[in-house]
Design a protein around this motif. Sequence first.
Motif, PDB file in Angstrom:
ATOM      1  N   ILE A 159     -22.890  -3.166 -27.138  1.00  0.00           N
ATOM      2  CA  ILE A 159     -23.845  -3.888 -26.312  1.00  0.00           C
ATOM      3  C   ILE A 159     -25.141  -4.181 -27.066  1.00  0.00           C
ATOM      4  N   PRO A 160     -25.722  -3.211 -27.805  1.00  0.00           N
ATOM      5  CA  PRO A 160     -26.936  -3.533 -28.572  1.00  0.00           C
ATOM      6  C   PRO A 160     -26.754  -4.706 -29.523  1.00  0.00           C
ATOM      7  N   TYR A 161     -25.575  -4.802 -30.140  1.00  0.00           N
ATOM      8  CA  TYR A 161     -25.330  -5.937 -31.036  1.00  0.00           C
ATOM      9  C   TYR A 161     -25.357  -7.253 -30.262  1.00  0.00           C
ATOM     10  N   ALA A 162     -24.741  -7.252 -29.079  1.00  0.00           N
ATOM     11  CA  ALA A 162     -24.750  -8.466 -28.258  1.00  0.00           C
ATOM     12  C   ALA A 162     -26.169  -8.847 -27.876  1.00  0.00           C
ATOM     13  N   LEU A 163     -27.002  -7.842 -27.575  1.00  0.00           N
ATOM     14  CA  LEU A 163     -28.393  -8.126 -27.242  1.00  0.00           C
ATOM     15  C   LEU A 163     -29.142  -8.713 -28.431  1.00  0.00           C
ATOM     16  N   MET A 164     -28.878  -8.175 -29.624  1.00  0.00           N
ATOM     17  CA  MET A 164     -29.601  -8.638 -30.806  1.00  0.00           C
ATOM     18  C   MET A 164     -29.183 -10.058 -31.220  1.00  0.00           C
ATOM     19  N   CYS A 165     -28.051 -10.529 -30.716  1.00  0.00           N
ATOM     20  CA  CYS A 165     -27.616 -11.890 -31.027  1.00  0.00           C
ATOM     21  C   CYS A 165     -28.351 -12.933 -30.192  1.00  0.00           C
ATOM     22  N   GLN A 166     -29.178 -12.483 -29.255  1.00  0.00           N
ATOM     23  CA  GLN A 166     -29.854 -13.433 -28.378  1.00  0.00           C
ATOM     24  C   GLN A 166     -30.828 -14.328 -29.137  1.00  0.00           C
ATOM     25  N   VAL A 167     -31.484 -13.809 -30.170  1.00  0.00           N
ATOM     26  CA  VAL A 167     -32.441 -14.628 -30.924  1.00  0.00           C
ATOM     27  C   VAL A 167     -31.723 -15.776 -31.627  1.00  0.00           C
ATOM     28  N   SER A 168     -30.602 -15.480 -32.283  1.00  0.00           N
ATOM     29  CA  SER A 168     -29.861 -16.547 -32.967  1.00  0.00           C
ATOM     30  C   SER A 168     -29.301 -17.541 -31.961  1.00  0.00           C
ATOM     31  N   GLY A 169     -28.865 -17.030 -30.801  1.00  0.00           N
ATOM     32  CA  GLY A 169     -28.374 -17.931 -29.766  1.00  0.00           C
ATOM     33  C   GLY A 169     -29.474 -18.849 -29.254  1.00  0.00           C
ATOM     34  N   LEU A 170     -30.682 -18.302 -29.120  1.00  0.00           N
ATOM     35  CA  LEU A 170     -31.826 -19.090 -28.669  1.00  0.00           C
ATOM     36  C   LEU A 170     -32.161 -20.193 -29.678  1.00  0.00           C
ATOM     37  N   ARG A 171     -32.140 -19.865 -30.953  1.00  0.00           N
ATOM     38  CA  ARG A 171     -32.421 -20.856 -32.003  1.00  0.00           C
ATOM     39  C   ARG A 171     -31.416 -22.005 -31.949  1.00  0.00           C
ATOM     40  N   GLU A 172     -30.131 -21.667 -31.833  1.00  0.00           N
ATOM     41  CA  GLU A 172     -29.094 -22.696 -31.836  1.00  0.00           C
ATOM     42  C   GLU A 172     -29.167 -23.559 -30.574  1.00  0.00           C
ATOM     43  N   TYR A 173     -29.497 -22.928 -29.462  1.00  0.00           N
ATOM     44  CA  TYR A 173     -29.599 -23.672 -28.211  1.00  0.00           C
ATOM     45  C   TYR A 173     -30.722 -24.707 -28.286  1.00  0.00           C
ATOM     46  N   ILE A 174     -31.875 -24.312 -28.796  1.00  0.00           N
ATOM     47  CA  ILE A 174     -33.007 -25.240 -28.899  1.00  0.00           C
ATOM     48  C   ILE A 174     -32.736 -26.295 -29.965  1.00  0.00           C
ATOM     49  N   GLU A 175     -32.052 -25.915 -31.048  1.00  0.00           N
ATOM     50  CA  GLU A 175     -31.695 -26.888 -32.085  1.00  0.00           C
ATOM     51  C   GLU A 175     -30.781 -27.978 -31.520  1.00  0.00           C
ATOM     52  N   ALA A 176     -29.944 -27.589 -30.562  1.00  0.00           N
ATOM     53  CA  ALA A 176     -29.008 -28.549 -29.974  1.00  0.00           C
ATOM     54  C   ALA A 176     -29.621 -29.370 -28.845  1.00  0.00           C
ATOM     55  N   ASN A 177     -30.858 -29.070 -28.482  1.00  0.00           N
ATOM     56  CA  ASN A 177     -31.548 -29.798 -27.410  1.00  0.00           C
ATOM     57  C   ASN A 177     -32.880 -30.321 -27.935  1.00  0.00           C
ATOM     58  N   PRO A 178     -32.880 -31.479 -28.596  1.00  0.00           N
ATOM     59  CA  PRO A 178     -34.095 -32.015 -29.234  1.00  0.00           C
ATOM     60  C   PRO A 178     -35.282 -32.150 -28.293  1.00  0.00           C
ATOM     61  N   SER A 179     -35.029 -32.364 -27.009  1.00  0.00           N
ATOM     62  CA  SER A 179     -36.140 -32.554 -26.072  1.00  0.00           C
ATOM     63  C   SER A 179     -37.011 -31.306 -25.956  1.00  0.00           C
ATOM     64  N   LEU A 180     -36.455 -30.151 -26.305  1.00  0.00           N
ATOM     65  CA  LEU A 180     -37.213 -28.899 -26.216  1.00  0.00           C
ATOM     66  C   LEU A 180     -38.121 -28.690 -27.417  1.00  0.00           C
ATOM     67  N   LYS A 181     -37.937 -29.507 -28.469  1.00  0.00           N
ATOM     68  CA  LYS A 181     -38.700 -29.298 -29.695  1.00  0.00           C
ATOM     69  C   LYS A 181     -40.089 -29.925 -29.661  1.00  0.00           C
ATOM     70  N   VAL A 182     -40.291 -30.891 -28.778  1.00  0.00           N
ATOM     71  CA  VAL A 182     -41.567 -31.607 -28.728  1.00  0.00           C
ATOM     72  C   VAL A 182     -42.654 -30.687 -28.209  1.00  0.00           C
ATOM     73  N   GLN A 183     -43.838 -30.815 -28.771  1.00  0.00           N
ATOM     74  CA  GLN A 183     -44.978 -30.008 -28.342  1.00  0.00           C
ATOM     75  C   GLN A 183     -45.170 -30.165 -26.843  1.00  0.00           C
ATOM     76  N   SER A 184     -45.337 -29.047 -26.155  1.00  0.00           N
ATOM     77  CA  SER A 184     -45.563 -29.102 -24.710  1.00  0.00           C
ATOM     78  C   SER A 184     -46.905 -28.504 -24.384  1.00  0.00           C
ATOM     79  N   SER A 185     -47.450 -28.892 -23.238  1.00  0.00           N
ATOM     80  CA  SER A 185     -48.711 -28.311 -22.797  1.00  0.00           C
ATOM     81  C   SER A 185     -48.469 -26.903 -22.290  1.00  0.00           C
ATOM     82  N   THR A 186     -49.538 -26.131 -22.231  1.00  0.00           N
ATOM     83  CA  THR A 186     -49.426 -24.747 -21.793  1.00  0.00           C
ATOM     84  C   THR A 186     -48.874 -24.681 -20.380  1.00  0.00           C
ATOM     85  N   ALA A 187     -47.840 -23.871 -20.215  1.00  0.00           N
ATOM     86  CA  ALA A 187     -47.218 -23.717 -18.899  1.00  0.00           C
ATOM     87  C   ALA A 187     -47.344 -22.282 -18.444  1.00  0.00           C
TER      88      ALA A 187
END
Length: 509
Positions: A159-187
């Motif tokens: 389980i700890p290994y699965a948890l530690m994979c979340q950062v790489s999963g987050l990177r790949e998810y945002i890389e695959a969604n260009p709309s998330l890369k644009v600078q956004s205002s503070t939310a």
Amino acid sequence: MRRGVLVKSVGVVDASADTVFEVLLNLERQRRYEWDPFTSDLELVESYDGHCDVVYGIYDPKYLTRWLSKRDFVFSRQWFHAQDGTYTILQLPVAHKKRPPKFGYRRITLNPSTWEISSINTPMGTNIAKCLVTQTLEIHEVGWTRWKNNHCSKFEKTIPYALMCQVSGLREYIEANPSLKVQSSTAVVQSKVSDISISSSEYEEQDMRDEFYDAISADSSSEEDESDDEEIDLKAKVRLKNVAWAISSFSFKKSSAIGAHKELDPNVAPATIDLSNFHGSLRKGKDDSDTNCWASPSGAGFMIRGKNYLKDNTKVIGGDPLLKLLAVDWLKVDEKMDRIALHPKCLVQSEAGKKLPFILVINLQIPARPNYSLVIYYASDRPVNKDSLLGKFVDGSDAFRDSRFKLIPSIVEGYWMVKRAVGTKACLLGKAVTCKYLRQDNFLEIDVDIGSSSVARSVIGLVLGYVTSIVVDLAILVEAKEESELPEYILGTVQLNRLTPDSALHFGV
């Protein structure tokens, strides 16, 4: 105290810190399945003041091993937005009466973990943001040793290994969604359930508490934010700031509180302060190994604004405090108590106290069951100079005091998650919580209502949960905002060494 091994997963994500923070908190199942290999099937159980919630999750571990039953878990998330823009999320296992163990599922306890999301400077003219995402996970020492020593036990199936994979999963998810890369205002991200409070009967803590002051609540406007962020271009100078701090640690062995002498009346001869005349309910420590006591550290453990701060954003190592620490009261009170300096038993009202030129009383009102007050007494050997910054603070308006009353915390020793929560960043208490001021005779009392802020309540809750094993240093300052007020100096410091809640003296009205 629990012993464990800390492991980190770090990645640079091509999105703003605001965007990453929102993705991490989002519980939408379909969205989480795209990046989270473990905690995808989540459900909000309870929300508290927009800064804390309780989440229930289930998962089928067949991708880890085929022969295990389905698991479920409950954990709390608490989030904070620091003055430098960094987001911190603390995740701790809890029990909740609305989610008892479920038939067919094995209830497990998730590892305590934190997320830290901080912005990274990008070249001028680009609209692509970057941030550094750090996930820290605690793994119990026994399990970690077993994985290291047993070659047949594969960490990648845990389980700890699965948890530690979340950062790489987050990177790949945002890389695959260009709309998330644009600078956004503070939310400001808050829980979807807004008007539900958590009762103590429903919300049972396992090894979880809340947290202390690395940040200010979203509904509190901070002068620190305004003065630090608007006076300079952080995009151009944040690197210089970090370099300046490193240089200052070599250039200044100790800041000698240049200009602090003008805060007290130079025309009056210093009085002799006999500390043996002053006693609080909490005793002064004999040495570093002593417990349930206080000490008076130097200011060397704190970074404060230097002489040229308005030009180069440089901070320097603090010098010796201007005021002398007289005593500390550790009190148990039935109800929140203001104006404690007027109580006949208070040392301010003693014969020795009335003879002192000036006393500063800091009354930290701690919400708990029961309530506590940590009262810290400082004194000067001369009257306060009316024309100085300290004079303006002591005799000024409450609005001016709120905009200048600053506290810097530092956990010297304690549980790693407490250190993450507290940090070492300065906080304008008057902007974060409600402060009341009482100016009479030769003293100023500041009553700090920690319970007036949801963030402050959660912060102090975590500290109280581990208070018997924590050594914390605090520094009190009046923030300098004009060139004539620089460099800053430390008004007073205190070290609280492994306090015992049961030792607090009951103090009635």
